[in-house]
Design an enzyme around this catalytic site. Structure first.
Site, PDB file in Angstrom:
ATOM      1  N   LYS A 135       0.820  -1.222   0.000  1.00  0.00           N
ATOM      2  CA  LYS A 135       0.000   0.000   0.000  1.00  0.00           C
ATOM      3  C   LYS A 135       0.846   1.261   0.000  1.00  0.00           C
ATOM      4  CE  LYS A 135      -4.254  -1.885   1.343  1.00  0.00           C
ATOM      5  NZ  LYS A 135      -5.549  -1.601   0.961  1.00  0.00           N
ATOM      6  N   LYS A 157     -11.389  -4.065  -3.098  1.00  0.00           N
ATOM      7  CA  LYS A 157     -12.422  -3.037  -3.229  1.00  0.00           C
ATOM      8  C   LYS A 157     -11.836  -1.658  -3.491  1.00  0.00           C
ATOM      9  CE  LYS A 157     -13.434  -3.597   1.660  1.00  0.00           C
ATOM     10  NZ  LYS A 157     -12.315  -3.175   2.496  1.00  0.00           N
ATOM     11  N   LYS A 197      -4.597  -9.336  -6.201  1.00  0.00           N
ATOM     12  CA  LYS A 197      -5.789  -9.699  -5.441  1.00  0.00           C
ATOM     13  C   LYS A 197      -6.971  -8.821  -5.864  1.00  0.00           C
ATOM     14  CE  LYS A 197      -6.568  -8.022  -1.320  1.00  0.00           C
ATOM     15  NZ  LYS A 197      -7.107  -7.720   0.010  1.00  0.00           N
TER      16      LYS A 197
HETATM   17  P1  ATP Z   1      -8.715  -2.823   0.465  1.00  0.00           P
HETATM   18  O1  ATP Z   1      -8.722  -2.897  -1.009  1.00  0.00           O
HETATM   19  O2  ATP Z   1      -9.270  -1.526   0.991  1.00  0.00           O
HETATM   20  O3  ATP Z   1      -7.401  -3.191   1.095  1.00  0.00           O
HETATM   21  P2  ATP Z   1      -9.953  -5.423   0.628  1.00  0.00           P
HETATM   22  O4  ATP Z   1     -10.951  -5.608  -0.451  1.00  0.00           O
HETATM   23  O5  ATP Z   1      -8.649  -6.105   0.511  1.00  0.00           O
HETATM   24  O6  ATP Z   1      -9.768  -3.892   0.965  1.00  0.00           O
HETATM   25  P3  ATP Z   1     -10.460  -5.906   3.438  1.00  0.00           P
HETATM   26  O7  ATP Z   1     -11.384  -5.071   4.205  1.00  0.00           O
HETATM   27  O8  ATP Z   1      -9.016  -5.604   3.600  1.00  0.00           O
HETATM   28  O9  ATP Z   1     -10.776  -5.911   1.880  1.00  0.00           O
HETATM   29  O10 ATP Z   1     -10.709  -7.440   3.744  1.00  0.00           O
HETATM   30  C1  ATP Z   1     -11.776  -7.973   4.434  1.00  0.00           C
HETATM   31  C2  ATP Z   1     -11.690  -9.468   4.407  1.00  0.00           C
HETATM   32  O11 ATP Z   1     -11.901  -9.944   3.077  1.00  0.00           O
HETATM   33  C3  ATP Z   1     -10.326 -10.020   4.853  1.00  0.00           C
HETATM   34  O12 ATP Z   1     -10.525 -11.214   5.583  1.00  0.00           O
HETATM   35  C4  ATP Z   1      -9.642 -10.313   3.554  1.00  0.00           C
HETATM   36  O13 ATP Z   1      -8.671 -11.324   3.677  1.00  0.00           O
HETATM   37  C5  ATP Z   1     -10.809 -10.777   2.690  1.00  0.00           C
HETATM   38  N1  ATP Z   1     -10.531 -10.532   1.284  1.00  0.00           N
HETATM   39  C6  ATP Z   1     -10.391  -9.326   0.686  1.00  0.00           C
HETATM   40  N2  ATP Z   1     -10.136  -9.463  -0.616  1.00  0.00           N
HETATM   41  C7  ATP Z   1     -10.113 -10.809  -0.854  1.00  0.00           C
HETATM   42  C8  ATP Z   1      -9.875 -11.589  -2.024  1.00  0.00           C
HETATM   43  N3  ATP Z   1      -9.624 -11.027  -3.183  1.00  0.00           N
HETATM   44  N4  ATP Z   1      -9.923 -12.932  -1.905  1.00  0.00           N
HETATM   45  C9  ATP Z   1     -10.196 -13.524  -0.720  1.00  0.00           C
HETATM   46  N5  ATP Z   1     -10.412 -12.833   0.416  1.00  0.00           N
HETATM   47  C10 ATP Z   1     -10.370 -11.490   0.360  1.00  0.00           C
END
Ligand code: ATP
Ligand code: LTN
Length: 329
Positions: free
Chosen positions: A115, A200, A197
């Site tokens: 990040k 969002k 990955k």
């Molecule tokens: P950001 O993009 O703001 O970092 P994010 O989409 O990665 O957000 P988080 O709030 O960080 O989402 O994650 C919430 C949960 O969803 C965590 O347990 C994370 O491991 C899971 N998660 C997020 N993205 C994925 C993905 N692509 N595949 C599987 N699990 C995910």
């Protein structure tokens, strides 16, 4: 797993939740809540480690709580609450900053490195310290299991180290937690770049499918998803990661097993396969959105209020022991 194991997990309101969040995290929670004591948080103080618009943040906090409910988290059984409503989280994070966490630990965190990129000196101290707040979330509730996607395993490992060091210094105060990652879909990849990955906060909206995307938008994103070379349907995550990712999404949202899916789609081309996948995703989204839209803001606020009171009781009890142990009380 023992009956009534203590579970904690959370999602930060930093964007619209995606099918990656659902497949990696929320769907596991729905399963795990049946026989266990679960606490699920909307971790809003994690979201402000990067700039957020206040009105958007306020809306997203409520939408995430609604998402938990629509996905099937039962607020009578599990606690659903907003992190910032319980001051003990930030209080404990400060204590753990001082005891249990070294600078070297945080410098190793992959999420921080990703990040911050090459601007490490320009990002907030909060972004660097983020895993310590996460450790506080988990340790306050004596969680034994933390159901998360693959990307969060490293943070749970760090939480274990912090808890062990604290316990060595002050006696056994904290339970040592363990991450639980779902085998299929631990890491759902971006539709536009299978080496990244699905997230969002991705700038390219084509990379992710939001749980609140309209069926037309979701269908378009699937049809535009990148594919690998080759023209038959086969599951080969190493050589054909884009297709493997699409098969995983199909399997998890359509409740199917991957080997069976591969068999059923033998002889089909990418176009035909993507159409079938789009149907599955759209059906899932329509179902989810119908539930989501039937839940009012008032109902959601009530759930958060009740969750806050229940979480507060647990967190305050724990904080008394911690303050006592370190000698401020
Ligand atoms: P950001 O993009 O703001 O970092 P994010 O989409 O990665 O957000 P988080 O709030 O960080 O989402 O994650 C919430 C949960 O969803 C965590 O347990 C994370 O491991 C899971 N998660 C997020 N993205 C994925 C993905 N692509 N595949 C599987 N699990 C995910
Ligand atoms: N850091 C996590 C979100 C998170 C979390 C937690 C997950 C904050 N606190 C406690 C599990 C347990 C993330 O970025 N996905």
């Amino acid at each position: 797993m023992k009956k009534e194991t203590k579970i904690f997990s959370g999602i930060k309101p930093s964007g619209d939740l995606t099918i990656g969040n659902y497949i990696g995290a929320i769907s596991q929670w729905v399963e795990i809540q049946k026989d266990n004591e679960c606490v699920f948080s909307i971790v809003d103080y994690h979201a402000i480690t990067v700039k957020q618009d206040p009105a958007d943040l306020r809306r997203r906090i409520l939408d995430i709580a609604k998402t938990y409910l629509a996905a099937g988290i039962d607020p009578k059984k599990s606690i659903i609450f907003q992190q910032s409503q319980i001051p003990a989280h930030t209080e404990l994070a400060w204590i753990l900053n001082c005891t249990g966490t070294n600078m070297a630990d945080l410098k190793k965190m992959t999420q921080f490195k990703d990040k911050a990129g090459d601007k490490q000196d320009g990002v907030s101290v909060g972004l660097f310290d983020y895993p310590v707040l996460m450790a506080a979330d988990i340790l306050l509730y004596d969680a034994q299991i933390v159901p998360v996607g693959e990307d969060q395993k490293q943070h749970v490992e760090l939480t274990r180290d912090i808890a062990k060091r604290f316990n060595n210094e002050y006696g056994t105060i904290f339970t040592i937690p363990e991450a639980r990652v779902h085998k299929a879909g631990a890491r759902v990849m971006s539709l536009s770049d299978p080496t990244k990955k699905m997230a969002k906060s991705d700038e390219s909206k084509l990379g992710y499918i939001a749980l609140l995307d309209s069926p037309e938008v979701a269908r378009k994103k699937i049809m535009k998803a990148v594919t690998d070379s080759g023209d038959d349907i086969d599951y080969d995550p190493i050589n054909r990661p884009a297709l493997a990712n699409l098969l995983t999404i199909y399997a998890r949202l359509g409740n199917r097993e991957i080997p069976r899916l591969v068999k059923d789609n033998k002889g089909k081309g990418y176009g035909e396969f993507k159409k079938a996948l789009a149907d599955v995703v759209v059906k899932f989204l329509e179902n989810f959105q119908e539930k989501f839209n039937s839940i009012s803001d008032e109902e959601t606020e009530k759930v958060l209020e009740d969750g806050k009171n229940r979480a507060l009781a647990i967190a305050e009890e724990k904080m008394k022991k911690i303050r006592q142990a370190i000698g401020v009380r």
